[in-house]
Design a protein around this motif. Structure first.
Motif, PDB file in Angstrom:
ATOM      1  N   ILE A 220       0.822  -1.122   0.096  1.00 27.11           N
ATOM      2  CA  ILE A 220       0.026   0.132   0.085  1.00 27.11           C
ATOM      3  C   ILE A 220       0.896   1.233  -0.115  1.00 27.11           C
ATOM      4  O   ILE A 220       1.941   1.290   0.535  1.00 27.11           O
ATOM      5  N   GLU A 221       0.430   2.215  -0.669  1.00 23.97           N
ATOM      6  CA  GLU A 221       1.366   3.395  -0.889  1.00 23.97           C
ATOM      7  C   GLU A 221       0.478   4.755  -0.986  1.00 23.97           C
ATOM      8  O   GLU A 221      -0.599   4.725  -1.793  1.00 23.97           O
TER       9      GLU A 221
ATOM     10  N   MET B  20      -5.893   6.125   4.663  1.00 18.40           N
ATOM     11  CA  MET B  20      -5.344   4.605   3.788  1.00 18.40           C
ATOM     12  C   MET B  20      -6.070   3.558   3.850  1.00 18.40           C
ATOM     13  O   MET B  20      -5.777   2.479   2.952  1.00 18.40           O
ATOM     14  N   LEU B  21      -7.149   3.609   4.629  1.00 14.85           N
ATOM     15  CA  LEU B  21      -8.054   2.214   4.602  1.00 14.85           C
ATOM     16  C   LEU B  21      -9.267   2.775   3.655  1.00 14.85           C
ATOM     17  O   LEU B  21     -10.071   1.846   3.381  1.00 14.85           O
ATOM     18  N   GLY B  22      -9.229   3.868   3.261  1.00 18.16           N
ATOM     19  CA  GLY B  22     -10.511   4.188   2.363  1.00 18.16           C
ATOM     20  C   GLY B  22     -11.547   4.664   3.054  1.00 18.16           C
ATOM     21  O   GLY B  22     -12.739   4.668   2.376  1.00 18.16           O
TER      22      GLY B  22
ATOM     23  N   GLY C 224      -1.294  -2.319  -6.161  1.00 11.96           N
ATOM     24  CA  GLY C 224      -1.390  -1.567  -7.650  1.00 11.96           C
ATOM     25  C   GLY C 224      -2.552  -0.994  -7.960  1.00 11.96           C
ATOM     26  O   GLY C 224      -2.811  -0.703  -9.153  1.00 11.96           O
ATOM     27  N   ASP C 225      -3.804  -1.148  -7.269  1.00 15.07           N
ATOM     28  CA  ASP C 225      -4.836  -0.454  -7.619  1.00 15.07           C
ATOM     29  C   ASP C 225      -5.141   0.775  -6.809  1.00 15.07           C
ATOM     30  O   ASP C 225      -5.069   0.896  -5.704  1.00 15.07           O
ATOM     31  N   ASP C 226      -5.571   1.651  -7.580  1.00 14.43           N
ATOM     32  CA  ASP C 226      -5.851   3.171  -7.215  1.00 14.43           C
ATOM     33  C   ASP C 226      -7.168   3.205  -6.598  1.00 14.43           C
ATOM     34  O   ASP C 226      -8.183   2.767  -7.268  1.00 14.43           O
ATOM     35  N   LEU C 227      -7.349   3.348  -5.213  1.00 12.99           N
ATOM     36  CA  LEU C 227      -8.491   3.359  -4.536  1.00 12.99           C
ATOM     37  C   LEU C 227      -9.549   4.072  -5.033  1.00 12.99           C
ATOM     38  O   LEU C 227     -10.646   3.930  -4.962  1.00 12.99           O
TER      39      LEU C 227
ATOM     40  N   MET D 297      -8.109  -5.100   4.304  1.00 11.41           N
ATOM     41  CA  MET D 297      -7.661  -3.986   5.183  1.00 11.41           C
ATOM     42  C   MET D 297      -8.589  -3.779   6.275  1.00 11.41           C
ATOM     43  O   MET D 297      -9.781  -3.745   6.263  1.00 11.41           O
ATOM     44  N   GLN D 298      -8.028  -3.711   7.481  1.00 11.69           N
ATOM     45  CA  GLN D 298      -8.737  -3.725   8.676  1.00 11.69           C
ATOM     46  C   GLN D 298      -8.225  -2.739   9.785  1.00 11.69           C
ATOM     47  O   GLN D 298      -7.017  -2.397   9.508  1.00 11.69           O
TER      48      GLN D 298
END
Length: 323
Positions: free
Chosen positions: A6-7, A60-62, A75-78, A93-94
């Motif tokens: 995650i970035e 970062m968790l959306g 690799g996926d853009d949220l 993601m938790q």
């Protein structure tokens, strides 16, 4: 950063405040922050209250939208995910919260709450969920019969173990732990820390560990990011930052931690005043109004993060002479 799970790049988040009779004003909670985590890596976020630590975790968790910047997970853009793909990603993601009691429903058994993730994401068939719940409770050091109890029947440390079991139910790859031991007694803190370290090692969890407790961060994390008023002051490998801090703010934080202070014989750095309001931050370096090493030039430029020796150890300070 190419091998990151995650970035977050150049993350910013602002809020609008103000009452009915006052004009709305923008409050910058996070400004141009970049953080990445690889699989199995633990990164600590430290700073005073109001520095933006919890906001970054939720971004970062959306759970919160960015005002600017970009977050990618595997690799996926949220920001580009449709509802179906976002739902699938949430399984990986938790979060573990600071207060285990407020994060658990006091009226329901802990077993039913651990089971929620299994049901929502259809991870195991219904007739196998009880067995899976017992397995998860065992993983965090609890007994099978604990599944039938409610949160009020547990101690604080046991409740936090339940909260961790619930977070692990979906078999996540990324865990945000937001002050997970600060509400616990010291002896219980050590037990929960050991549990998190063990789970991280066995499961290969990437963990963003939010804390104001620097000895805990040093014990648990690989890297540390030091925040002040929503900006990164210093970042790098834990041992490099803790043994040779370059930024005056990092030095002040470390000098105020008794166990770290004694170990390093570091002179106490006392900061003057209180942190300024994020609604009206200082010009230039946001730390300059409290910095014991500030000079006139600090008011005119926002310092960029620059490497100091080790490329991974970066500092946002124009005073190269104090490093």
């Amino acid at each position: 950063m190419t091998n990151s799970l995650i970035e977050g790049r150049n993350m910013s988040r602002s809020f609008h405040g103000g009452g009915f009779f006052r004009r709305s004003r923008s409050i910058q909670a996070v400004s141009d922050v970049s953080i990445s985590l690889s699989r199995g890596e633990a990164v600590g976020l430290v700073g005073e209250s109001g520095s933006g630590k919890s906001t970054i975790g939720r971004l970062m968790l959306g759970l919160m939208d960015l005002s600017a910047g970009r977050i990618t997970f595997d690799g996926d853009d949220l920001a580009t995910l449709d509802d179906k793909r976002r739902r699938a990603l949430r399984r990986r993601m938790q979060m573990v919260f600071q207060d285990p009691y407020s994060s658990l429903d006091p009226r329901r058994t802990v077993g039913s709450q651990v089971e929620d993730g299994l049901a929502i994401h259809n991870i195991v068939p219904k007739d196998q969920r009880r067995e899976r719940v017992v397995e998860l409770l065992g993983r965090v050091g609890l007994e099978p019969h604990h599944a039938d109890r409610t949160p009020r029947q547990f101690s604080g440390g046991q409740r936090q173990r339940v909260a961790i079991a619930r977070a692990l139910a979906t078999d996540p790859d990324f865990l945000v732990a937001d002050e997970p031991v600060s509400a616990l007694d010291v002896s219980v803190q050590a037990q929960v820390m050991a549990l998190l370290a063990d789970l991280r090692a066995r499961m290969g969890l990437a963990m963003l560990f939010i804390s104001h407790d620097l000895p805990v961060v040093r014990h648990l994390c690989d890297r540390v990011v030091v925040l002040y008023l929503g900006r990164v002051m210093e970042e790098g490998p834990v041992e490099a930052v803790f043994s040779a801090p370059h930024h005056p703010y990092t030095r002040a934080l470390l000098s105020a931690a008794p166990s770290l202070h004694a170990a390093s014989r570091r002179e106490r750095v006392v900061l003057r005043g209180e942190p300024p309001s994020p609604a009206n931050p200082p010009s230039g370096c946001v730390f300059r109004t409290r910095c014991p090493s500030a000079i006139e030039a600090c008011a005119g430029v926002v310092p960029a993060l620059e490497a100091r020796g080790d490329p991974a150890h970066r500092v946002a300070c124009i005073r190269h002479d104090i490093g």
